[in-house]
Design a protein around this motif. Structure first.
Motif, PDB file in Angstrom:
ATOM      1  N   THR A 126      -5.625   2.699  -7.562  1.00 53.42           N
ATOM      2  CA  THR A 126      -6.307   1.458  -7.179  1.00 53.42           C
ATOM      3  C   THR A 126      -5.915   0.324  -8.106  1.00 53.42           C
ATOM      4  N   ASN A 127      -5.768   0.643  -9.392  1.00 50.49           N
ATOM      5  CA  ASN A 127      -5.362  -0.374 -10.349  1.00 50.49           C
ATOM      6  C   ASN A 127      -3.946  -0.872 -10.064  1.00 50.49           C
ATOM      7  N   ILE A 128      -3.056   0.051  -9.713  1.00 49.62           N
ATOM      8  CA  ILE A 128      -1.687  -0.327  -9.343  1.00 49.62           C
ATOM      9  C   ILE A 128      -1.713  -1.272  -8.148  1.00 49.62           C
TER      10      ILE A 128
ATOM     11  N   LEU B 109       0.837  -1.205   0.000  1.00 48.02           N
ATOM     12  CA  LEU B 109       0.000   0.000   0.000  1.00 48.02           C
ATOM     13  C   LEU B 109       0.866   1.247   0.000  1.00 48.02           C
ATOM     14  N   ASP B 110       0.695   2.078  -0.984  1.00 50.17           N
ATOM     15  CA  ASP B 110       1.391   3.363  -1.010  1.00 50.17           C
ATOM     16  C   ASP B 110       0.444   4.402  -0.410  1.00 50.17           C
ATOM     17  N   PHE B 111       0.427   4.464   0.932  1.00 54.49           N
ATOM     18  CA  PHE B 111      -0.528   5.330   1.622  1.00 54.49           C
ATOM     19  C   PHE B 111      -0.394   6.794   1.195  1.00 54.49           C
ATOM     20  N   ASP B 112       0.846   7.220   1.040  1.00 53.33           N
ATOM     21  CA  ASP B 112       1.050   8.631   0.694  1.00 53.33           C
ATOM     22  C   ASP B 112       0.390   8.985  -0.633  1.00 53.33           C
ATOM     23  N   LYS B 113       0.512   8.086  -1.614  1.00 55.96           N
ATOM     24  CA  LYS B 113      -0.099   8.370  -2.922  1.00 55.96           C
ATOM     25  C   LYS B 113      -1.628   8.390  -2.816  1.00 55.96           C
ATOM     26  N   PHE B 114      -2.185   7.459  -2.036  1.00 63.95           N
ATOM     27  CA  PHE B 114      -3.648   7.458  -1.856  1.00 63.95           C
ATOM     28  C   PHE B 114      -4.114   8.716  -1.113  1.00 63.95           C
ATOM     29  N   LYS B 115      -3.320   9.159  -0.136  1.00 62.15           N
ATOM     30  CA  LYS B 115      -3.700  10.363   0.603  1.00 62.15           C
ATOM     31  C   LYS B 115      -3.655  11.608  -0.285  1.00 62.15           C
ATOM     32  N   GLN B 116      -2.747  11.584  -1.269  1.00 58.70           N
ATOM     33  CA  GLN B 116      -2.603  12.735  -2.165  1.00 58.70           C
ATOM     34  C   GLN B 116      -3.620  12.743  -3.309  1.00 58.70           C
ATOM     35  N   VAL B 117      -4.332  11.635  -3.490  1.00 56.90           N
ATOM     36  CA  VAL B 117      -5.321  11.553  -4.572  1.00 56.90           C
ATOM     37  C   VAL B 117      -6.374  12.639  -4.393  1.00 56.90           C
ATOM     38  N   ASP B 118      -6.578  13.451  -5.440  1.00 59.62           N
ATOM     39  CA  ASP B 118      -7.615  14.482  -5.344  1.00 59.62           C
ATOM     40  C   ASP B 118      -8.552  14.487  -6.548  1.00 59.62           C
ATOM     41  N   ASP B 119      -8.389  13.494  -7.438  1.00 59.21           N
ATOM     42  CA  ASP B 119      -9.314  13.423  -8.575  1.00 59.21           C
ATOM     43  C   ASP B 119      -9.644  11.962  -8.884  1.00 59.21           C
ATOM     44  N   TYR B 120     -10.745  11.790  -9.571  1.00 52.16           N
ATOM     45  CA  TYR B 120     -11.289  10.459  -9.832  1.00 52.16           C
ATOM     46  C   TYR B 120     -10.354   9.613 -10.693  1.00 52.16           C
ATOM     47  N   VAL B 121      -9.738  10.199 -11.708  1.00 48.15           N
ATOM     48  CA  VAL B 121      -8.858   9.452 -12.617  1.00 48.15           C
ATOM     49  C   VAL B 121      -7.647   8.918 -11.867  1.00 48.15           C
ATOM     50  N   THR B 122      -7.039   9.741 -11.017  1.00 47.88           N
ATOM     51  CA  THR B 122      -5.871   9.296 -10.246  1.00 47.88           C
ATOM     52  C   THR B 122      -6.257   8.202  -9.257  1.00 47.88           C
TER      53      THR B 122
ATOM     54  N   VAL C  37      -7.702  -4.107   1.736  1.00 48.73           N
ATOM     55  CA  VAL C  37      -8.695  -3.044   1.510  1.00 48.73           C
ATOM     56  C   VAL C  37      -9.130  -2.428   2.842  1.00 48.73           C
ATOM     57  N   VAL C  38      -9.378  -3.277   3.832  1.00 53.90           N
ATOM     58  CA  VAL C  38      -9.782  -2.788   5.160  1.00 53.90           C
ATOM     59  C   VAL C  38      -8.669  -1.937   5.770  1.00 53.90           C
ATOM     60  N   THR C  39      -7.429  -2.406   5.656  1.00 55.92           N
ATOM     61  CA  THR C  39      -6.289  -1.658   6.195  1.00 55.92           C
ATOM     62  C   THR C  39      -6.170  -0.291   5.540  1.00 55.92           C
ATOM     63  N   LEU C  40      -6.317  -0.257   4.218  1.00 57.15           N
ATOM     64  CA  LEU C  40      -6.223   1.010   3.481  1.00 57.15           C
ATOM     65  C   LEU C  40      -7.310   1.989   3.921  1.00 57.15           C
ATOM     66  N   LEU C  41      -8.550   1.520   3.954  1.00 57.87           N
ATOM     67  CA  LEU C  41      -9.667   2.404   4.303  1.00 57.87           C
ATOM     68  C   LEU C  41      -9.593   2.857   5.757  1.00 57.87           C
ATOM     69  N   ASN C  42      -9.122   1.981   6.630  1.00 55.75           N
ATOM     70  CA  ASN C  42      -8.955   2.343   8.038  1.00 55.75           C
ATOM     71  C   ASN C  42      -7.952   3.489   8.183  1.00 55.75           C
ATOM     72  N   ASN C  43      -6.858   3.422   7.441  1.00 59.48           N
ATOM     73  CA  ASN C  43      -5.841   4.470   7.497  1.00 59.48           C
ATOM     74  C   ASN C  43      -6.272   5.735   6.763  1.00 59.48           C
ATOM     75  N   LEU C  44      -6.971   5.543   5.652  1.00 57.80           N
ATOM     76  CA  LEU C  44      -7.332   6.685   4.797  1.00 57.80           C
ATOM     77  C   LEU C  44      -8.541   7.449   5.330  1.00 57.80           C
ATOM     78  N   LEU C  45      -9.569   6.714   5.748  1.00 61.00           N
ATOM     79  CA  LEU C  45     -10.826   7.338   6.159  1.00 61.00           C
ATOM     80  C   LEU C  45     -11.053   7.324   7.663  1.00 61.00           C
ATOM     81  N   LYS C  46     -10.158   6.615   8.400  1.00 58.73           N
ATOM     82  CA  LYS C  46     -10.251   6.521   9.868  1.00 58.73           C
ATOM     83  C   LYS C  46     -11.541   5.850  10.330  1.00 58.73           C
ATOM     84  N   GLU C  47     -12.064   4.926   9.523  1.00 58.95           N
ATOM     85  CA  GLU C  47     -13.245   4.162   9.944  1.00 58.95           C
ATOM     86  C   GLU C  47     -12.813   2.965  10.773  1.00 58.95           C
ATOM     87  N   GLU C  48     -13.713   2.483  11.638  1.00 61.96           N
ATOM     88  CA  GLU C  48     -13.420   1.345  12.496  1.00 61.96           C
ATOM     89  C   GLU C  48     -13.182   0.087  11.672  1.00 61.96           C
TER      90      GLU C  48
END
Length: 507
Positions: free
Chosen positions: A323-325, A305-318, A344-355
């Motif tokens: 996600t494809n990568i 998981l490249d968390f930094d790249k996901f956190k920097q995503v600001d448009d739908y195409v990116t 997927v759960v790990t990514l969303l937990n870190n990205l969106l701070k959901e339980e």
């Protein structure tokens, strides 16, 4: 040596009893003296004497109140009551409380020691009876030990409060015996008691009974307390157990091993295994969840998981591209559906701070990579403000182009991906409309867009895994496995061949 406390409001008599009688010769230690019931009770709490010699009539808390309070809190304490003429009402109430020993005032050394020695004899007899009862109790326990041990273990793990005496019976006298760990084997799905019994017996056979302190069933778990084991040994046991049990009962097993701790902390160790099973719900530890295996699984997720790249995503195409990568990396590492759920759960937990627990419930019914891919995209789109990443042509065209882009990215590994195939077989659109809409929105032809994405993906995958075979890489981005055409278009776009690019990355 017996401990005694003297309580009397008359200082002269109290001091006389303390100082003039040779208590030590009688095997008695005077641990304190008090002038009323309040002070006497505090000393009982601190000193826990075997015998309390108390006056009846005292200011504040009298002797009757003191007896009643001490008998409630310290029932093994014996009382000797000092009473004067005309205090029949008080002595009668003391008798009702079970007091058997009285000394009539004024009293001398002979009277006092005679009664004290009677009390000593009763204490000795009571202790002898208690030792006999304890011995008898322990013999009964030994007869029922296998079942009693299981019931005790089950009660503690289920949160039922048990006495210190029970803990002492089962934990043994050797300090080494008190260091234990908990192995929790959870059976997937419904299972009857026979299935649990089979698992219990196979496990004990593999581990050997000498190392199993006790075991029990809780719901669909078979739980073992173990001593003198190491993680490598248990991991090999679990690997054999999973194969053996699946052959016998057609069921999968998940297992977790706790840290090692004191016998008395077994409930905390059990809770630790349940927590580890929870965080390993999708099998990222490949059989046995331990502190170390969960840490390594987490590190592996971080590598993918490249968390930094996901956190920097600001448009739908990116977002689609990243996600494809990610999913291409998971394919490279041969992740199954359950393992992808964990990522997927790990990514969303870190990205969106959901339980984590809530996310796990949401992905539970996802059966394929595509479903998880779509869930991830939709979840982020709903919860993170994104710009479109392309020319906006109205809400109707916008929804349509989002659908087109999703299908392009989710089918990039398909060799037959083309404008005609997507329009006719997937989206059911007129080809000319599709082509015009795409070029107007993305400012480039469909074929050019797909070509550029595939090569950019190939570059990222080489950076992730430079030792990747060219043929495997070609298939991942939608080209034939021979790699010849892929190498040609890769060089056209980057001015170097895939092999040359790999060498550049590895330097």
């Amino acid at each position: 040596m017996y401990k005694a406390l003297i309580v009397d409001d008359e200082e002269i008599e109290r001091n006389g009893m303390v100082n003039l009688i040779p208590w030590e010769e009688q095997g008695i230690e005077i641990v304190g003296d008090a002038w009323n019931g309040f002070e006497g009770y505090q000393m009982v709490k601190e000193m826990e004497p075997d015998i309390v010699i108390t006056d009846i009539k005292m200011p504040g808390m009298d002797g009757i109140e003191l007896i009643a309070k001490v008998q409630k809190d310290y029932p093994d304490t014996f009382f000797i009551v000092l009473s004067g003429y005309g205090e029949y009402e008080y002595t009668s109430r003391a008798m009702e409380l079970g007091v058997k020993y009285y000394i009539l005032k004024p009293c001398d050394e002979t009277k006092i020691l005679k009664v004290v020695n009677q009390v000593k004899l009763e204490i000795q007899e009571k202790k002898k009876c208690k030792r006999y009862e304890d011995k008898k109790y322990n013999e009964e326990i030994k007869k029922l030990l296998p079942r009693a041990r299981e019931q005790f273990f089950n009660k503690v793990l289920s949160g039922v409060i048990v006495s210190n005496r029970e803990f002492q019976i089962y934990q043994g006298n050797n300090e080494a015996d008190n260091k234990v760990c908990i192995l929790n084997c959870r059976i997937d799905g419904e299972i009857d008691d026979l299935g649990k019994f089979v698992l219990q017996n196979i496990t004990e056979e593999f581990i050997t009974l000498e190392k199993v302190v006790m075991s029990t069933y809780i719901d669909n778990e078979v739980v073992f307390m173990l001593k003198d084991v190491n993680i490598t040994f248990i991991r090999s046991v679990i690997q054999k157990l999973r194969i053996e049990y699946k052959n016998y009962c057609k069921k999968q097993i998940s297992a977790a091993l706790s840290d090692t701790d004191e016998f008395i902390n077994m409930k905390e160790l059990y809770d630790q295994t349940r927590e580890r099973l929870f965080f390993d719900s999708y099998g990222s530890t490949h059989g046995l969840a331990t502190a170390e295996s969960l840490r390594k699984a987490g590190e592996e997720n971080l590598r993918l998981l490249d968390f930094d790249k996901f956190k920097q995503v600001d448009d739908y195409v990116t977002l689609l591209y990243e996600t494809n990568i990610l999913f291409a990396k998971l394919t490279l590492e041969h992740y199954n559906t359950d393992e992808i759920k964990n990522v997927v759960v790990t990514l969303l937990n870190n990205l969106l701070k959901e339980e984590i627990q809530e996310l796990q419930i949401q992905v539970q019914d996802k059966r394929s990579k595509r479903e998880l891919y779509k869930y991830l995209i939709d979840k982020i789109v709903r919860n993170k403000p994104l710009i479109l990443g392309y020319t906006h042509n109205g809400s109707r065209d916008n929804n349509r182009i989002q659908e087109i882009l999703f299908e392009i990215y989710s089918n990039l590994d398909q060799r037959n991906l083309s404008l005609q195939w997507l329009a006719k077989d997937i989206l059911f659109l007129n080809e000319e409309y599709f082509g015009r809409l795409f070029q107007r929105t993305m400012n480039k032809k469909f074929s050019t867009f797909v070509f550029e994405i595939r090569i950019e993906m190939a570059k990222r995958l080489i950076q992730f895994k430079p030792e990747l075979l060219i043929s495997e890489l070609a298939e991942l981005v939608g080209y034939t496995a021979d790699g010849q055409y892929f190498s040609k278009v890769f060089k056209k776009y980057t001015n170097v061949t895939p092999s040359e690019y790999k060498e550049m990355v590895m330097k």
